[in-house]
Motif scaffolding. Structure first.
Motif: not given
Lengths: 312, 253
Positions: A74, A78, A102, A104-109
């Motif tokens: 993770r 990232s 993309t 979002g999938v990388f977990g960024r707001p």
């Protein structure tokens, strides 16, 4: 300088038994541009796939920003953005949606202002509501870059970013890479256009048959191996190099019509002036003069060719 | 859990559904109406009643199940097969997400679409026949579990398939027969002797039976068995998916 990507003894054997990486070790510094050169099938893409999580290395260790790419995937992933070699995009999706996806999938707001900035920098802002399949090939490549940048990666992988791209777009791509470097992004690009590595890389690595042949500062590599040739076209062909010129490292080419003088650009005196004086004294009339710099391409071909001979 | 990532996948998948909302909406309505015309009016007029429920009303739960199962499988299998096919799967593999998050996004979206269509069919059906729902919560629970478990199955099929033909193969050769023979249009008790026993080997029988029970209180098998069957099915699908991502089977080199 701190190492951003550390690869030690990375190995990859595919299920079919093909050994794509035979123990690659490489350390990539923060903020540098490293170009990986190598012929098709040398293992460039496999190496990138192993770093980015698309393939699992079968041996060795790879760390990004100090995080193991397998155990600590993770944190490692990232930090990474990937522009793949193939133009892999959902054809019916809009540019804006796919870039947002993309991030979002990388977990960024969600951050529309940031995405707008990226799209503007890549001249994609006007096309943000266009469907991917309405875009030109060059635009699609830009979308891939926008996606890779959408989550502010610290390391960007460009897998043959300019394969099959026209000259103008290639220059554009180089400018984008330079901008990213200025912003502190570490960039690893693979290419088989030597011209490209020469133009933008800080360091150059050469991969052949799954092994890293060499990694060196580009400038050092160029000076170390860089020789220049002076090609003198003669009015009258010669049968042999005249004895008056024997002190120079000369050879005759093209049926004696061209006299070739090869010299080291790094040397204190190149000896060109003296050669010209001696030629005038020997009554040799010249028609034209050209110089040719030993390019990375020559170095590269030599290197890959040599290993080929060794292996045989 | 990286919920931002799950949400991104879910929204992306749902946006494809909304792009084709009209098609998504019209096709189940038309096919349901056709089933009612054929089974309800043409054949049903000769059957009259099954265990005290008019034939038209009797087939509603089966019809809903038929569509929900088909839709859940096709949406989920296509959802994950498509990125594999066009190559955008690289993005999922290189993203800082684990298998649970990928599954939650794709399967969640596919299950939502199936649920939506199930509800559309229920509403369409209520226009044709008088319907009653005796156990609405049980009905919803069955519907949700069915959407979910078959979306999981679809996800597995999508990972397994290496071409479009394979993507159609299992739904066509396995799922559709199981659903048709699972008592969508009849009660298992109507089958002759030995076939009643054989029918019990069909997992879909338990689903449809349980679902029909929530409407009319009629069941071919005890409701607890139905619940257990669907829970077991969901569990098996989850285990298979867990194995797929552990080994990287057909996705990661």
């Amino acid at each position: 300088m701190t190492a951003m990507v550390e690869i030690s003894d990375a190995r990859k054997v595919y299920d079919g038994g093909f050994e794509a990486l035979k123990g690659v070790s490489l350390s990539i510094e923060k903020g540098e541009i490293l170009a990986l050169l190598g012929p098709n099938g040398a293992g460039k893409t496999t190496l990138i796939s192993c770093i980015c999580g698309i393939a699992v290395p079968t041996g060795g260790q790879i760390r990004v920003g100090g995080h193991d790419v397998v155990r600590d995937f993770r944190k490692a992933r990232s930090l990474v953005g990937l522009v793949p070699q193939e133009v892999n995009l959902e054809p019916f999706e809009k540019v804006w949606n796919t870039v947002r996806f993309t991030r979002g999938v990388f977990g960024r707001p969600r951050d529309d202002a940031h995405l707008e900035d990226i799209l503007r920098r890549l001249s994609l802002w006007e096309k943000r509501y266009a469907k991917i399949n309405e875009l030109s090939g060059g635009m699609k490549r830009r979308v891939l870059i926008a996606k890779a940048l959408s989550h502010d990666p610290e390391v960007l992988f460009l897998d043959e970013p300019t394969a099959g791209v026209d000259v103008e777009l290639r220059r554009d791509m180089w400018r984008i890479v330079a901008d990213l470097k200025a912003a502190g992004t570490t960039i690893i690009l693979t290419t088989h256009y030597i011209e490209e590595a020469e133009a933008i890389a800080d360091r150059i690595g050469v991969i052949s048959r799954g092994s890293l042949m060499l990694v060196e500062e580009k400038d050092a590599l160029m000076t170390r191996l860089g020789r220049k040739e002076l090609r003198i076209e003669l009015q009258e062909p010669l049968d042999a190099v005249p004895p008056q010129l024997s002190e120079f490292d000369l050879s005759l080419e093209e049926d004696g019509r061209v006299l070739v003088y090869s010299y080291d650009t790094g040397a204190e005196r190149t000896g060109i002036g003296r050669l010209m004086t001696r030629m005038t004294e020997a009554d040799i009339v010249l028609r034209d003069v050209r110089t040719r710099q030993n390019s990375l391409e020559d170095i590269f071909v030599d290197l890959v060719h040599d290993t080929g001979t060794d292996a045989a | 859990m990286n919920w931002t990532a799950v949400g991104a996948i879910y929204r992306f998948e749902m946006s494809r559904f909304f792009r084709t909302l009209l098609q998504s909406f019209i096709s189940p309505v038309i096919s349901t109406s056709l089933y009612f015309v054929v089974f309800g009016a043409a054949i049903g007029s000769r059957i009259d009643e099954v265990e005290g429920v008019s034939y038209g009303a009797f087939i509603v739960p089966g019809l809903v199940m038929l569509s929900v199962i088909t839709q859940a499988i096709s949406n989920a299998s296509f959802g994950i097969y498509f990125p594999k096919f066009i190559g955008t799967i690289y993005e999922l593999l290189s993203a800082p997400i684990n298998f649970l998050e990928i599954v939650a996004g794709y399967v969640g979206a596919a299950a939502t679409k199936a649920l939506f269509i199930g509800i559309v069919i229920l509403i369409t059906a209520s226009l044709f026949v008088p319907m009653r729902i005796e156990h609405p919560f049980a009905m919803l629970a069955f519907l949700l579990l069915t959407c979910l478990s078959f979306a999981l199955l679809g996800f597995i099929l999508g990972i397994w398939a290496s071409n479009f033909e394979q993507l159609q193969l299992v739904p066509l050769l396995v799922v559709t027969p199981l659903v048709f023979l699972g008592g969508s249009f009849y009660s298992i008790s109507m089958l002759p002797g030995i076939w009643q026993k054989i029918a019990l080997a069909n997992p879909v029988v338990y689903l449809i039976s349980g679902f029909r029970w929530s409407f009319y209180g009629l069941a071919d098998v005890p409701i607890a068995v139905s619940l257990l069957a669907i829970a077991a099915f969901t569990g098996i699908c989850l285990a298979v998916i867990w194995w797929i991502f552990r080994t990287g089977w057909r996705i990661r080199d």
